[in-house]
Design a protein around this motif. Structure first.
Motif, short mmCIF file in Angstrom:
data_model
loop_
_atom_site.label_atom_id
_atom_site.label_comp_id
_atom_site.label_asym_id
_atom_site.label_seq_id
_atom_site.Cartn_x
_atom_site.Cartn_y
_atom_site.Cartn_z
N SER A 1 0.82 -1.22 0.00
CA SER A 1 0.00 0.00 0.00
C SER A 1 0.85 1.27 0.00
O SER A 1 0.31 2.37 0.07
CB SER A 1 -0.92 0.01 1.23
N VAL A 2 2.16 1.13 -0.07
CA VAL A 2 3.06 2.28 0.04
C VAL A 2 2.76 3.36 -1.00
O VAL A 2 2.49 3.06 -2.16
CB VAL A 2 4.54 1.83 -0.07
N GLU A 3 2.80 4.60 -0.57
CA GLU A 3 2.63 5.75 -1.45
C GLU A 3 3.64 6.82 -1.05
O GLU A 3 3.99 6.97 0.13
CB GLU A 3 1.22 6.34 -1.32
N CYS B 1 6.91 8.54 3.13
CA CYS B 1 5.93 7.60 2.59
C CYS B 1 4.78 7.40 3.56
O CYS B 1 4.88 7.74 4.74
CB CYS B 1 6.59 6.23 2.33
N GLN B 2 3.70 6.84 3.04
CA GLN B 2 2.59 6.42 3.89
C GLN B 2 2.14 5.03 3.46
O GLN B 2 2.32 4.62 2.32
CB GLN B 2 1.42 7.40 3.84
N TRP B 3 1.58 4.31 4.44
CA TRP B 3 1.09 2.95 4.22
C TRP B 3 -0.26 2.82 4.91
O TRP B 3 -0.63 3.63 5.76
CB TRP B 3 2.03 1.92 4.84
N ARG B 4 -0.96 1.72 4.59
CA ARG B 4 -2.20 1.39 5.29
C ARG B 4 -1.99 0.11 6.09
O ARG B 4 -1.22 -0.76 5.69
CB ARG B 4 -3.35 1.22 4.29
N GLY C 1 -5.73 -5.02 6.43
CA GLY C 1 -7.13 -5.22 6.78
C GLY C 1 -7.85 -3.97 7.25
O GLY C 1 -9.01 -4.05 7.65
N SER C 2 -7.19 -2.82 7.20
CA SER C 2 -7.82 -1.58 7.65
C SER C 2 -7.38 -0.44 6.75
O SER C 2 -6.50 0.34 7.11
CB SER C 2 -7.45 -1.30 9.11
N PRO C 3 -7.97 -0.31 5.57
CA PRO C 3 -7.53 0.67 4.59
C PRO C 3 -7.66 2.12 5.01
O PRO C 3 -7.04 2.99 4.42
CB PRO C 3 -8.41 0.37 3.37
N THR C 4 -8.46 2.40 6.05
CA THR C 4 -8.59 3.79 6.49
C THR C 4 -7.62 4.12 7.62
O THR C 4 -7.58 5.26 8.09
CB THR C 4 -10.02 4.08 6.98
N PHE C 5 -6.86 3.14 8.08
CA PHE C 5 -5.89 3.35 9.16
C PHE C 5 -4.54 3.58 8.50
O PHE C 5 -3.94 2.68 7.93
CB PHE C 5 -5.84 2.11 10.05
N ILE C 6 -4.07 4.81 8.53
CA ILE C 6 -2.89 5.20 7.75
C ILE C 6 -1.71 5.52 8.64
O ILE C 6 -1.82 6.21 9.66
CB ILE C 6 -3.23 6.42 6.87
N VAL C 7 -0.55 4.97 8.26
CA VAL C 7 0.71 5.22 8.95
C VAL C 7 1.65 5.92 7.97
O VAL C 7 1.79 5.50 6.82
CB VAL C 7 1.36 3.89 9.41
N GLY C 8 2.27 6.97 8.40
CA GLY C 8 3.21 7.67 7.54
C GLY C 8 4.44 8.12 8.30
O GLY C 8 4.41 8.24 9.53
N GLN C 9 5.50 8.36 7.56
CA GLN C 9 6.72 8.88 8.18
C GLN C 9 7.38 9.83 7.18
O GLN C 9 7.50 9.51 5.99
CB GLN C 9 7.67 7.75 8.56
N ASN C 10 7.78 11.01 7.67
CA ASN C 10 8.39 11.97 6.77
C ASN C 10 9.56 12.70 7.43
O ASN C 10 9.70 12.71 8.65
CB ASN C 10 7.36 12.96 6.24
#
Length: 212
Positions: free
Chosen positions: A98-100, A113-116, A119-128
């Protein structure tokens, strides 16, 4: 096609925490349908744009932004998108596919980047990564929009943790060189205990890869 609304609502780290995000083409088709010339042009352009981190590891996507790395985010050579292997990302319950890219325009303040979550597409983890003041000044500058908790010490490094006022979002931030590395977790309706726990877990998994 990525959901830009979700991306901007999540990336408060991009604008609110990075101390001023930058203002924020597709190849044309030929006369006979999808352009082979356009594809070739895209390939040539991409090959001229940096696609690897400071250690030579390839990004998990092809960037078209020639200034993805810039004087706005080069205070640390840490690259969030390549810090963890696919197995390490999966072990954190994150879907590596799911990386973007955090960037949606050239020459942005943030790089990351951010990932999901799996099993939970609305739960987003990102690091910048974003250049800026030291951690103390960073917290002070963002105190009107972040409710800061007591600092943590993770592997000997001071780590700021706080929740975004009025949003189900939590960040953890670490100084790295002349930049701040911010891990952000967002999910509508999730309690701070859950979002902050996930932000801290991702920080713990990556902090030793961030230059002091």
């Amino acid at each position: 096609m990525r959901n830009k609304h979700k991306k901007w609502s999540f990336y408060f780290g991009a604008c609110a925490f990075a101390a001023a995000c930058a203002a924020c083409s597709e190849p044309q088709t030929s006369e006979s349908g999808p352009s082979e010339l356009g594809k070739e042009s895209t390939s040539i352009t991409s090959s001229m744009i940096r696609q690897t981190d400071a250690q030579g590891r390839h990004l998990p996507f092809l960037t078209t932004f020639k200034d993805r790395w810039s004087d706005r985010n080069d205070g640390s050579n840490y690259e969030p998108c390549t810090a963890l292997s696919v197995a390490q990302i999966s072990a954190l319950g994150i879907d590596p596919q799911s990386v973007e890219d955090a960037a949606v325009a050239n020459y942005q303040t943030v790089r990351g980047c951010q990932w999901r979550l799996q099993g939970s597409p609305t739960f987003i983890v990102g690091q910048n990564v974003s250049n800026g003041p030291d951690l103390f000044e960073f917290k002070k500058k963002n105190s009107s929009i972040i409710s800061w908790m007591d600092d943590l010490t993770i592997n000997g490094r001071t780590t700021a943790v706080g929740t975004r006022n009025g949003q189900a979002s939590c960040i953890s931030s670490v100084q790295s060189g002349a930049a701040i590395v911010t891990t952000s977790v967002s999910m509508l309706g999730a309690p701070p205990s859950e979002t902050c726990a996930k932000a801290i877990a991702f920080t713990k998994a990556t902090i030793d890869k961030m230059p002091p």
